[in-house]
Design a protein around this motif. Structure first.
Motif, PDB file in Angstrom:
ATOM      1  N   CYS A  39     -24.721  74.481 -15.005  1.00  0.00           N
ATOM      2  CA  CYS A  39     -25.253  74.733 -13.654  1.00  0.00           C
ATOM      3  C   CYS A  39     -24.125  75.158 -12.718  1.00  0.00           C
ATOM      4  CB  CYS A  39     -25.967  73.491 -13.111  1.00  0.00           C
ATOM      5  SG  CYS A  39     -27.533  73.164 -13.944  1.00  0.00           S
ATOM      6  N   CYS A  49     -23.835  69.751 -13.888  1.00  0.00           N
ATOM      7  CA  CYS A  49     -23.224  69.973 -15.207  1.00  0.00           C
ATOM      8  C   CYS A  49     -22.455  71.296 -15.226  1.00  0.00           C
ATOM      9  CB  CYS A  49     -24.305  69.958 -16.285  1.00  0.00           C
ATOM     10  SG  CYS A  49     -25.362  71.409 -16.252  1.00  0.00           S
ATOM     11  N   CYS A  55     -30.390  69.990 -13.333  1.00  0.00           N
ATOM     12  CA  CYS A  55     -31.180  70.071 -14.572  1.00  0.00           C
ATOM     13  C   CYS A  55     -31.402  68.701 -15.212  1.00  0.00           C
ATOM     14  CB  CYS A  55     -30.519  71.029 -15.559  1.00  0.00           C
ATOM     15  SG  CYS A  55     -28.995  70.387 -16.258  1.00  0.00           S
ATOM     16  N   CYS A  73     -26.940  65.512 -14.075  1.00  0.00           N
ATOM     17  CA  CYS A  73     -26.829  66.725 -13.273  1.00  0.00           C
ATOM     18  C   CYS A  73     -27.937  66.719 -12.220  1.00  0.00           C
ATOM     19  CB  CYS A  73     -26.936  67.946 -14.174  1.00  0.00           C
ATOM     20  SG  CYS A  73     -27.050  69.481 -13.260  1.00  0.00           S
TER      21      CYS A  73
HETATM   22 ZN   LIG Z   1     -27.248  71.059 -14.933  1.00  0.00          ZN
END
Ligand SMILES: [Zn+2]
Ligand SMILES: [Zn+2]
Length: 242
Positions: free
Chosen positions: A42, A39, A29, A26
């Motif tokens: 997120c 992801c 994150c 991601c």
């Molecule tokens: Zn993420």
């Protein structure tokens, strides 16, 4: 000359590493993910972000579905502009992509654009994806328009024609980050030239950053003057008015 070839070797190396070991984390994150981009967690947060009713500027809850200050001051030529994320969340990645030639970001950035496209523009029949062209001087320095790398991937994913040739940047402008919206509009006059082949087309104009919107608005104006039916803007990130 030496510098240039080192740079392209570096870029080529990154491309190769990306092919052999695709980046599957991601962008925000760092969590391991199956496809390039961000992801699910997120993306869920991303979808809740609110924008000005016309442009891509992110606003807080009280300002949602209203016009931001820049849209209040000037009627826009584009129908709408939307961005995937606020600039502060992607600042380093954007800088690495633009100035360090880390071209492997093209896939995660295209995935972000695709997510924002499906959220905001699904159902609009686009005829062409056009990347915002960079100045002739910058094109000479870098040898390529990095936005075009991203829009190439995006156009394939969305099955929309990739048509960078519909818009050219014919004038160099001084760096625009330190001037306000009004000054930007003056400096950008005559910067773009649209091809008549854009006639009757609904265009998705794509750039990396939406700041005041003056650049994409001037480009939209030229596309419409050359006969485009409508222009919508999509960017990887944009500024916030909070
Ligand atoms: Zn993420
Ligand atoms: Zn706005």
């Amino acid at each position: 000359m030496q510098m240039q070839s080192q740079k392209s070797l570096f870029s080529w190396y990154n491309e190769l590493m990306q092919l052999l070991f695709p980046q599957r984390n991601c962008l925000l994150c760092g969590e391991a993910i199956e496809d390039a981009g961000i992801c699910d967690d997120c993306d869920h947060k991303r979808r809740l972000l609110l924008s000005c009713s016309v442009c891509a500027t992110f606003v807080d809850q009280n300002e949602a579905d209203k016009l931001c200050d820049n849209c209040l001051a000037h009627r826009r030529h584009f129908k709408m502009a939307r961005a995937a994320l606020p600039y502060r969340q992607l600042r380093q990645q954007i800088l690495d992509f633009k100035y360090q030639q880390q071209t492997y970001y093209k896939r995660p950035f295209a995935a972000l654009l695709e997510a924002a496209y499906r959220q905001h523009y699904q159902g609009i029949a686009f005829d062409a994806i056009v990347p915002l062209p960079i100045t002739p001087l910058r094109l000479q320095e870098r040898g390529f328009n990095q936005s075009e790398l991203v829009t190439g991937v995006l156009a394939r994913e969305l099955a929309i024609k990739h048509q960078p040739q519909l818009l050219r940047r014919i004038k160099d402008t001084p760096p625009l980050h330190s001037v306000d919206c009004q000054q930007r509009r003056v400096l950008l006059k005559g910067a773009f030239l649209a091809d008549k082949a854009v006639q009757s087309k609904t265009v998705l104009l794509v750039d990396d950053i939406f700041t005041t919107g003056a650049t994409s608005d001037e480009a939209s104006k030229q596309l419409l003057a050359a006969g485009a039916e409508a222009v919508y803007v999509l960017t990887i990130c944009s500024s916030e008015q909070l």
